[in-house]
Motif scaffolding. Structure first.
Motif, mmCIF file in Angstrom:
data_model
loop_
_atom_site.group_PDB
_atom_site.id
_atom_site.type_symbol
_atom_site.label_atom_id
_atom_site.label_comp_id
_atom_site.label_asym_id
_atom_site.label_seq_id
_atom_site.Cartn_x
_atom_site.Cartn_y
_atom_site.Cartn_z
ATOM 1 N N LEU A 10 0.827 -1.206 0.000
ATOM 2 C CA LEU A 10 0.000 0.000 0.000
ATOM 3 C C LEU A 10 0.860 1.255 0.000
ATOM 4 N N THR A 11 0.295 2.318 -0.555
ATOM 5 C CA THR A 11 0.934 3.623 -0.427
ATOM 6 C C THR A 11 0.575 4.164 0.950
ATOM 7 N N GLU A 12 1.268 5.196 1.376
ATOM 8 C CA GLU A 12 0.953 5.810 2.673
ATOM 9 C C GLU A 12 -0.485 6.324 2.699
ATOM 10 N N GLN A 17 -6.086 5.869 4.615
ATOM 11 C CA GLN A 17 -7.526 5.763 4.359
ATOM 12 C C GLN A 17 -8.096 4.459 4.924
ATOM 13 N N LEU A 18 -7.393 3.359 4.712
ATOM 14 C CA LEU A 18 -7.866 2.080 5.234
ATOM 15 C C LEU A 18 -7.853 2.060 6.760
ATOM 16 N N THR A 19 -6.855 2.669 7.364
ATOM 17 C CA THR A 19 -6.801 2.749 8.826
ATOM 18 C C THR A 19 -7.981 3.554 9.363
ATOM 19 N N LEU A 40 -2.510 -7.845 5.531
ATOM 20 C CA LEU A 40 -1.717 -8.389 4.433
ATOM 21 C C LEU A 40 -0.582 -7.438 4.067
ATOM 22 N N ASP A 41 -0.843 -6.148 4.125
ATOM 23 C CA ASP A 41 0.198 -5.154 3.836
ATOM 24 C C ASP A 41 1.334 -5.232 4.851
ATOM 25 N N ARG A 77 -4.643 3.471 -15.497
ATOM 26 C CA ARG A 77 -5.139 4.819 -15.779
ATOM 27 C C ARG A 77 -4.233 5.879 -15.165
ATOM 28 N N ALA A 78 -3.052 5.465 -14.676
ATOM 29 C CA ALA A 78 -2.039 6.365 -14.106
ATOM 30 C C ALA A 78 -2.556 7.100 -12.875
ATOM 31 N N SER A 79 -3.288 6.402 -12.009
ATOM 32 C CA SER A 79 -3.722 6.993 -10.745
ATOM 33 C C SER A 79 -3.565 5.953 -9.646
ATOM 34 N N THR A 80 -3.696 6.360 -8.402
ATOM 35 C CA THR A 80 -3.580 5.408 -7.301
ATOM 36 C C THR A 80 -4.910 4.723 -7.062
ATOM 37 N N ALA A 81 -4.861 3.596 -6.365
ATOM 38 C CA ALA A 81 -6.077 2.837 -6.085
ATOM 39 C C ALA A 81 -6.989 3.624 -5.157
ATOM 40 N N SER A 82 -8.254 3.595 -5.474
ATOM 41 C CA SER A 82 -9.248 4.288 -4.671
ATOM 42 C C SER A 82 -9.783 3.347 -3.608
#
Length: 95
Positions: A10-12, A17-19, A40-41, A77-82
């Protein structure tokens, strides 16, 4: 013949967001999916997540695969996962 394990990184921003969803989400399903991805991360195996969360291994694999699929489609699509695009996922065993 062994299969290569699917890795999750995951990115920071995704982790933040998940936290937040894990700590304050109103839907228990969203909180469980967020917690699964966060574990898992951290490097836990599917078996360790199954033990930690007391859910079926297919459920853990479905949550991981849904996240990876979302990540791949957003990367193309050159963006981060939503996070919002992942969490409403309704499917898989035990979800």
């Amino acid at each position: 013949m062994s299969r290569k394990a699917k890795t999750l990184a995951l990115t920071e921003e995704e982790r933040r967001q998940l936290t937040q969803i894990n700590e304050r989400g109103s839907d228990w399903r969203e909180r469980r999916r967020a917690r699964t991805v966060l574990l898992l991360d951290k490097g836990l195996s599917i078996s360790a997540v199954v033990t930690e969360q007391k859910i079926h291994k297919e459920t853990v694999a479905c949550h991981r695969d849904a996240w990876l699929q979302k990540l791949r489609s957003d990367t193309s699509r050159a963006s981060t996962a939503s996070v919002a695009g992942f969490l409403p996922y309704e499917g898989g065993a035990g979800a």
